[in-house]
Design a protein around this motif. Sequence first.
Motif, mmCIF file in Angstrom:
data_model
loop_
_atom_site.group_PDB
_atom_site.id
_atom_site.type_symbol
_atom_site.label_atom_id
_atom_site.label_comp_id
_atom_site.label_asym_id
_atom_site.label_seq_id
_atom_site.Cartn_x
_atom_site.Cartn_y
_atom_site.Cartn_z
ATOM 1 N N GLY A 1 1.034 -1.228 -0.005
ATOM 2 C CA GLY A 1 -0.092 -0.099 -0.033
ATOM 3 C C GLY A 1 0.948 1.405 -0.118
ATOM 4 O O GLY A 1 1.988 1.269 -0.249
ATOM 5 N N LYS A 2 0.306 2.324 0.163
ATOM 6 C CA LYS A 2 0.909 3.659 0.404
ATOM 7 C C LYS A 2 2.083 3.737 1.723
ATOM 8 O O LYS A 2 1.280 3.182 2.502
ATOM 9 C CB LYS A 2 -0.001 4.764 0.267
ATOM 10 C CG LYS A 2 -0.960 4.938 -1.051
ATOM 11 C CD LYS A 2 -1.944 6.057 -1.175
ATOM 12 C CE LYS A 2 -2.529 6.148 -2.596
ATOM 13 N NZ LYS A 2 -3.504 7.461 -2.438
ATOM 14 N N PRO A 3 2.929 4.413 1.460
ATOM 15 C CA PRO A 3 3.651 4.617 2.754
ATOM 16 C C PRO A 3 2.807 5.335 3.611
ATOM 17 O O PRO A 3 2.146 6.045 3.654
ATOM 18 C CB PRO A 3 4.809 5.416 2.413
ATOM 19 C CG PRO A 3 4.815 5.217 0.756
ATOM 20 C CD PRO A 3 3.709 5.036 0.423
ATOM 21 N N ARG A 4 2.991 4.749 5.148
ATOM 22 C CA ARG A 4 2.374 5.218 6.241
ATOM 23 C C ARG A 4 3.435 5.501 7.162
ATOM 24 O O ARG A 4 4.226 4.597 7.650
ATOM 25 C CB ARG A 4 1.332 3.887 6.766
ATOM 26 C CG ARG A 4 0.442 4.411 7.908
ATOM 27 C CD ARG A 4 -0.197 3.369 8.327
ATOM 28 N NE ARG A 4 -1.410 2.954 7.412
ATOM 29 C CZ ARG A 4 -1.482 2.046 6.644
ATOM 30 N NH1 ARG A 4 -0.804 0.874 6.792
ATOM 31 N NH2 ARG A 4 -2.609 1.670 5.762
ATOM 32 N N THR A 5 3.214 6.603 8.086
ATOM 33 C CA THR A 5 3.955 7.065 8.970
ATOM 34 C C THR A 5 3.363 6.501 10.295
ATOM 35 O O THR A 5 2.436 6.939 10.626
ATOM 36 C CB THR A 5 4.308 8.365 8.935
ATOM 37 O OG1 THR A 5 4.918 8.850 7.675
ATOM 38 C CG2 THR A 5 5.376 8.798 10.043
ATOM 39 N N LEU A 6 4.202 5.971 11.204
ATOM 40 C CA LEU A 6 3.601 5.435 12.387
ATOM 41 C C LEU A 6 4.706 5.923 13.675
ATOM 42 O O LEU A 6 5.967 6.106 13.367
ATOM 43 C CB LEU A 6 3.508 4.095 12.673
ATOM 44 C CG LEU A 6 2.453 3.393 11.929
ATOM 45 C CD1 LEU A 6 2.687 1.686 12.369
ATOM 46 C CD2 LEU A 6 1.169 3.678 12.056
ATOM 47 N N ALA A 7 4.006 6.570 14.463
ATOM 48 C CA ALA A 7 4.832 7.079 15.743
ATOM 49 C C ALA A 7 4.961 5.905 16.879
ATOM 50 O O ALA A 7 3.984 5.089 16.866
ATOM 51 C CB ALA A 7 4.425 8.218 16.462
ATOM 52 N N ALA A 8 6.112 5.997 17.804
ATOM 53 C CA ALA A 8 6.218 4.877 18.624
ATOM 54 C C ALA A 8 4.856 4.613 19.445
ATOM 55 O O ALA A 8 4.382 5.491 19.979
ATOM 56 C CB ALA A 8 7.300 4.974 19.398
ATOM 57 N N GLY A 9 4.098 3.419 19.493
ATOM 58 C CA GLY A 9 3.070 3.080 20.352
ATOM 59 C C GLY A 9 2.087 3.145 19.363
ATOM 60 O O GLY A 9 1.027 2.477 19.882
ATOM 61 N N GLU A 10 2.048 3.475 18.286
ATOM 62 C CA GLU A 10 0.896 3.532 17.434
ATOM 63 C C GLU A 10 0.810 2.191 16.336
ATOM 64 O O GLU A 10 1.506 1.433 16.301
ATOM 65 C CB GLU A 10 1.033 4.507 16.144
ATOM 66 C CG GLU A 10 0.839 6.005 16.800
ATOM 67 C CD GLU A 10 0.501 7.052 15.690
ATOM 68 O OE1 GLU A 10 0.087 8.115 15.825
ATOM 69 O OE2 GLU A 10 1.265 6.853 14.597
ATOM 70 N N PHE A 11 -0.518 1.747 16.459
ATOM 71 C CA PHE A 11 -0.925 0.531 15.673
ATOM 72 C C PHE A 11 -1.343 1.075 14.209
ATOM 73 O O PHE A 11 -1.923 2.258 14.104
ATOM 74 C CB PHE A 11 -1.975 0.088 16.360
ATOM 75 C CG PHE A 11 -1.664 -0.926 17.514
ATOM 76 C CD1 PHE A 11 -1.551 -2.253 17.216
ATOM 77 C CD2 PHE A 11 -1.845 -0.482 18.488
ATOM 78 C CE1 PHE A 11 -1.096 -2.958 18.502
ATOM 79 C CE2 PHE A 11 -1.715 -1.009 19.722
ATOM 80 C CZ PHE A 11 -1.293 -2.429 19.733
ATOM 81 N N SER A 12 -1.075 0.237 13.236
ATOM 82 C CA SER A 12 -1.651 0.466 12.018
ATOM 83 C C SER A 12 -2.777 -0.198 11.772
ATOM 84 O O SER A 12 -3.259 -1.206 12.763
ATOM 85 C CB SER A 12 -0.529 -0.275 10.898
ATOM 86 O OG SER A 12 -0.831 -1.701 10.996
ATOM 87 N N PRO A 13 -3.710 0.097 10.773
ATOM 88 C CA PRO A 13 -5.036 -0.706 10.921
ATOM 89 C C PRO A 13 -4.961 -2.322 10.728
ATOM 90 O O PRO A 13 -5.862 -3.038 11.054
ATOM 91 C CB PRO A 13 -5.697 -0.175 9.550
ATOM 92 C CG PRO A 13 -4.956 1.090 9.209
ATOM 93 C CD PRO A 13 -3.624 0.993 9.907
ATOM 94 N N GLU A 14 -3.901 -2.569 10.142
ATOM 95 C CA GLU A 14 -3.338 -4.189 10.168
ATOM 96 C C GLU A 14 -3.214 -4.806 11.478
ATOM 97 O O GLU A 14 -2.890 -5.872 11.443
ATOM 98 C CB GLU A 14 -2.430 -4.438 9.318
ATOM 99 C CG GLU A 14 -2.590 -4.007 7.739
ATOM 100 C CD GLU A 14 -2.689 -2.461 7.545
ATOM 101 O OE1 GLU A 14 -2.864 -2.090 6.228
ATOM 102 O OE2 GLU A 14 -2.109 -1.767 8.240
ATOM 103 N N GLY A 15 -3.155 -4.087 12.421
ATOM 104 C CA GLY A 15 -2.625 -4.644 13.815
ATOM 105 C C GLY A 15 -1.354 -4.494 14.027
ATOM 106 O O GLY A 15 -0.745 -5.209 14.885
ATOM 107 N N ILE A 16 -0.533 -3.824 13.448
ATOM 108 C CA ILE A 16 0.848 -3.810 13.435
ATOM 109 C C ILE A 16 1.341 -2.713 14.395
ATOM 110 O O ILE A 16 1.141 -1.475 13.992
ATOM 111 C CB ILE A 16 1.886 -3.715 12.240
ATOM 112 C CG1 ILE A 16 1.422 -5.037 11.293
ATOM 113 C CG2 ILE A 16 3.306 -3.487 12.311
ATOM 114 C CD1 ILE A 16 2.142 -4.814 9.822
#
Length: 214
Positions: free
Chosen positions: A39-54
Motif C-alpha cells: 500500500g501507500k507509505p504510512r508513518t507511525l509514531a512509537a506506540g501507534e498501531f496500523s489498521p492491520e494490527g502492527i
Amino acid sequence: MRTWMWLLPCLMPSLAWAETQVNIVGLFQGKAIMVINGGKPRTLAAGEFSPEGIRLVAASSDKAVIEVDGVRRELGMGQAIALSGKGAMAGSSSVTLYADSTGHHFADGYINGASLRFLVDTGASAIVMNSGDAKYAKIDYKSGTPVSVQTANGVANAYKVVIGNVRLNGLILNQVDALVMEGGSPAVVLLGMSALNRMEMKRDGIALTLTKKY
C-alpha cells in the motif's frame, strides 16, 4: 459505543493473523515510515498501531521495532519481513525490496538457514559470497570447483558451488549456483543472476518486486 469498544481489542489481533508484508522505507527518532502489503507509505509514531494490527514499538535512525500478536521484530532501513499468525515468517512466492538512499536494494535472508545480508546485483553472474560467510552457512566450498574470476581489483581465486537453499522473506530457491571468494570480499552476499534468472523482476519507483518463476 460500548459495543465498538469491546470489538476493537478483538479485531486488531485477528487482522494480524492474515499474511502481512511490512517494508521499512523511512526511519526517524520515534517514527518509522512503512509500506504494508504494497500500500501507500504510512508513518507511525512509537506506540501507534496500523489498521492491520502492527504496532511500532520504537524507532531510531537505524532501526524500527515492530510488534505483531505480541511478537517483536527488528528491521533496518529498506528491510522487509513477511508475517503470518504469531509473527512467524510466511511462505510467499514474491518479495518486495525498497532501494536505500544510494539506489541499492538490500535484503536480509538465509542461506542453508544461516542469516545473511544480500545485495541485488544484476552484474554478477551468480550468487557471490566470501569464504567467511560460506563457512557460517556450513558450505564446504573447498570441495567445489576452483575457478579464477575477474574482479575490480584483478583476478581472484574462487570456488564454484551449489547452495542447498536461499530464502528471502519466505521466497525459497533450491539448488542455486554460487561462487565463494577467498577472503572477506564481498562484504555482503551478492544476489546475482543464478538466482535472479529464476525470478521475475519488476521495478516501480524505489520498489523492486521479485517473484519466483521456478
